[in-house]
Scaffold this motif. Structure first.
Motif, PDB file in Angstrom:
ATOM      1  N   SER A  23       0.944  -1.173   0.032  1.00 33.65           N
ATOM      2  CA  SER A  23       0.158   0.087   0.078  1.00 33.65           C
ATOM      3  C   SER A  23       0.860   1.206  -0.030  1.00 33.65           C
ATOM      4  O   SER A  23       1.904   1.290   0.564  1.00 33.65           O
ATOM      5  N   ASP A  83      -5.700   1.471   2.077  1.00 38.43           N
ATOM      6  CA  ASP A  83      -5.512   1.658   0.371  1.00 38.43           C
ATOM      7  C   ASP A  83      -4.586   0.912   0.095  1.00 38.43           C
ATOM      8  O   ASP A  83      -3.218   0.964  -0.120  1.00 38.43           O
ATOM      9  N   SER A 134      -2.714  -1.420  -2.663  1.00 39.87           N
ATOM     10  CA  SER A 134      -2.199  -1.844  -4.040  1.00 39.87           C
ATOM     11  C   SER A 134      -2.046  -3.169  -4.610  1.00 39.87           C
ATOM     12  O   SER A 134      -1.773  -3.361  -5.552  1.00 39.87           O
ATOM     13  N   SER A 140      -6.258   1.233  -3.495  1.00 43.19           N
ATOM     14  CA  SER A 140      -5.527   2.379  -3.681  1.00 43.19           C
ATOM     15  C   SER A 140      -5.569   2.883  -5.135  1.00 43.19           C
ATOM     16  O   SER A 140      -5.856   1.975  -6.006  1.00 43.19           O
ATOM     17  N   GLU A 179      -3.178   3.293  -6.715  1.00 42.29           N
ATOM     18  CA  GLU A 179      -2.080   2.692  -7.223  1.00 42.29           C
ATOM     19  C   GLU A 179      -2.254   1.268  -7.645  1.00 42.29           C
ATOM     20  O   GLU A 179      -1.235   0.510  -7.806  1.00 42.29           O
ATOM     21  N   HIS A 180      -3.334   0.736  -7.163  1.00 39.00           N
ATOM     22  CA  HIS A 180      -3.570  -0.424  -7.662  1.00 39.00           C
ATOM     23  C   HIS A 180      -3.567  -0.693  -9.072  1.00 39.00           C
ATOM     24  O   HIS A 180      -4.053   0.273  -9.847  1.00 39.00           O
ATOM     25  N   GLN A 184      -8.437   6.584  -2.811  1.00 36.61           N
ATOM     26  CA  GLN A 184      -9.144   5.309  -2.560  1.00 36.61           C
ATOM     27  C   GLN A 184     -10.355   5.320  -3.437  1.00 36.61           C
ATOM     28  O   GLN A 184     -11.366   5.303  -2.779  1.00 36.61           O
TER      29      GLN A 184
END
Ligand code: NOJ
Length: 505
Positions: free
Chosen positions: A37, A45, A47, A86, A88-89, A144
């Motif tokens: 994360s 959040d 990832s 996240s 960023e996932h 998120q």
């Protein structure tokens, strides 16, 4: 505990301290998210749902931790964050590229902002995405994004995540804001939408995972709780219900005057309701999102020991599953800081910046200390030495302002040890069917205290908790003394402030 000296608590630190949990009598641990994360919301959040955050260690460390837990008979409950990922996932990074991307429909998009839904952390819940010229929904931070549970592919992904961890041996999940996974745009419901039960059953009702323990973080009315936790529903084992936290505040940071009587009435209501409907209730006074009871409702200076032990008896001898937040077991109060720079939490910083300049700073800091989640996420205080035994590196969050006075070692050495009292409570729960399984009966008459009975067959236990002021309590059955936190050995008689005593027929 920080095992590798980088100032951040980690999985190896937990493994190193498992004997503390065994000594206390704990038989299950719930970990807040420890997955990969960017960590803008303390790991909520995610990832990568299948790997561990570097700060906390590796998957091998995790495997060692769970195996050491299981050796000691401790079960592991992981946090499942299913409402959002996240930004960023991988799914979201793909989803935001174009409307044709296979992951686009994993999230909730609208051409125009369709409603006034708010982020729990403040501001609009909609954020513009240039590449697709659309807005996406984020019920929490901008980073998120909410998953689109209407999409069957998302539901399959989340089932796979559950299976992955169950196959690795986890015993249960605490399901983060689970009631947000179903929304209703027509009626404006941002959570508790019409498909909540269907989605939950799809996740946990499958025969491969039916046996695991699940507790949903779900603020909802009584009808929905009956549905989502009913024994025949294949949805959740139980939920966290927050009525007893909403007393005494308006929103997270607004203080209103209140009395412990209000908490007692809420507990009585929920004990009776869950008993009548055959539901499992969860018992907790503190967690990683909620300010400490002993500081918020009690007097954590003159009566710290008495408050910590009285609240323990008041909650943890009721019917339900007790959850204890780290530090509670030795009466850790809130640290309270004067400087906003010592707070890192996203919700706190947002609130501070929105109010800054509109009221005197010292008044604003009172609100921050009252509501901020960082006012109890401080590094654990083990003993009175560098960083209070948390680890050798500079700690990720400020040390506790009272760590020299209140720490586990000091508490255990004290004649008034909160830890010893918690052990007695846990031992009694384990030994007594009346406490674990028995009926609940409120026998309080009037205000200022709480007296209740727990009964199973011939076994009967009486718990008496006096609140803020000295008082004479009468009309109780004259049973034998088990233990307490004061001098009283009789059910009827004078009780000191925050005195509690437990009796057996
Ligand atoms: C509830 C969690 O307990 C909290 O810490 C988190 O910020 C939100 N859900 C968002 O995941």
């Amino acid at each position: 505990m920080d095992a590798n000296g980088d100032g951040i608590g980690d999985l190896n630190g937990i493994t190193a301290k498992l004997d503390h949990l065994t000594e206390l009598g704990v038989n299950a641990v719930w970990l807040s998210p420890c997955y990969k994360s960017p960590n803008i919301d303390n790991g909520y959040d995610i990832s990568d749902y299948r790997d561990i955050m570097d700060d906390f260690g590796t998957l091998d460390d995790w495997k060692r931790m769970i195996s050491e837990m299981h050796k000691r008979g401790i079960k592991l409950i992981m946090d499942l964050v299913a409402n959002h990922t996240s930004s960023e996932h991988f799914w979201f990074k793909e989803a935001r590229k174009s409307k044709d991307n296979p992951y686009h429909d994993y999230y909730v998009w609208r051409k125009q902002i369709p409603n006034d839904w708010q982020s729990v952390f403040g501001g609009s819940a909609w954020e513009y995405n240039k590449a697709t010229d659309e807005y996406y929904l984020h019920s929490f931070a901008v980073a998120q994004p909410d998953l689109n549970w209407e999409n069957p592919a998302v539901r399959r992904e989340m089932c796979d995540v559950v299976d992955y961890w169950v196959n690795l041996g986890v015993d249960g999940f605490r399901c983060d804001v689970l009631n947000y996974i179903s929304k209703d745009f027509n009626t404006g419901l941002q959570f508790n939408g019409p498909r909540l039960h269907e989605f939950t059953k799809e996740l946990f009702g499958r025969k491969e995972v039916k046996h695991i323990f699940t507790v949903g973080e779900c603020s909802m009315g009584t009808d929905k709780i009956v549905d989502i936790c009913g024994a025949d529903r294949d949805e959740l084992t139980c939920i966290f219900q927050f009525d007893h936290f909403d007393v005494g505040r308006v929103g997270r940071f607004g203080i209103r005057s209140h009395k412990i009587d209000e908490i007692r009435d809420i507990l009585v209501f929920w004990q009776n309701f869950t008993q009548k409907n055959n539901l499992i209730y969860t018992l907790f006074t503190d967690n990683h999102d909620q300010t400490n009871y002993i500081s918020r409702l009690g007097n954590d200076k003159e009566y710290r020991y008495e408050c910590a032990t009285m609240f323990a008896a008041m909650f943890y001898l009721l019917k339900g599953i007790p959850f204890i937040y780290q530090g509670q077991e030795f009466g850790m109060p809130q640290p309270n800081y004067d400087d906003i720079e010592l707070f890192d939490d996203i919700e706190t910083r947002k609130f501070y910046n929105s109010v800054k300049g509109k009221m005197p700073n010292n008044e604003l800091m009172k609100l921050i200390n009252f509501g901020s989640r960082d006012n109890f996420r401080h590094p654990m205080c083990w003993y009175n030495s560098k960083n209070y035994g948390f680890g050798v590196g500079d700690t990720w969050l400020a040390l506790h302002s009272r760590g020299g006075e209140v720490n586990l070692e000091n508490d255990k050495a004290s004649k008034k040890s909160v830890f010893e009292f918690y052990k007695k409570i846990i031992d009694l729960r384990k030994a007594s069917k009346a406490i674990r399984l028995g009926a609940f009966e409120n026998i309080t008459v009037g205000n200022g205290y709480f007296a209740y009975l727990r009964k199973f067959d011939d076994e009967e236990i009486l718990v008496v908790c006096n609140f803020e002021t000295e008082r004479e309590i009468t009309r109780l059955p004259e049973w034998g003394y088990l233990f307490g936190n004061g001098n009283n050995r009789q059910p009827n008689g004078k009780y000191a402030p925050y005195e509690t005593a437990i009796f057996k027929k």
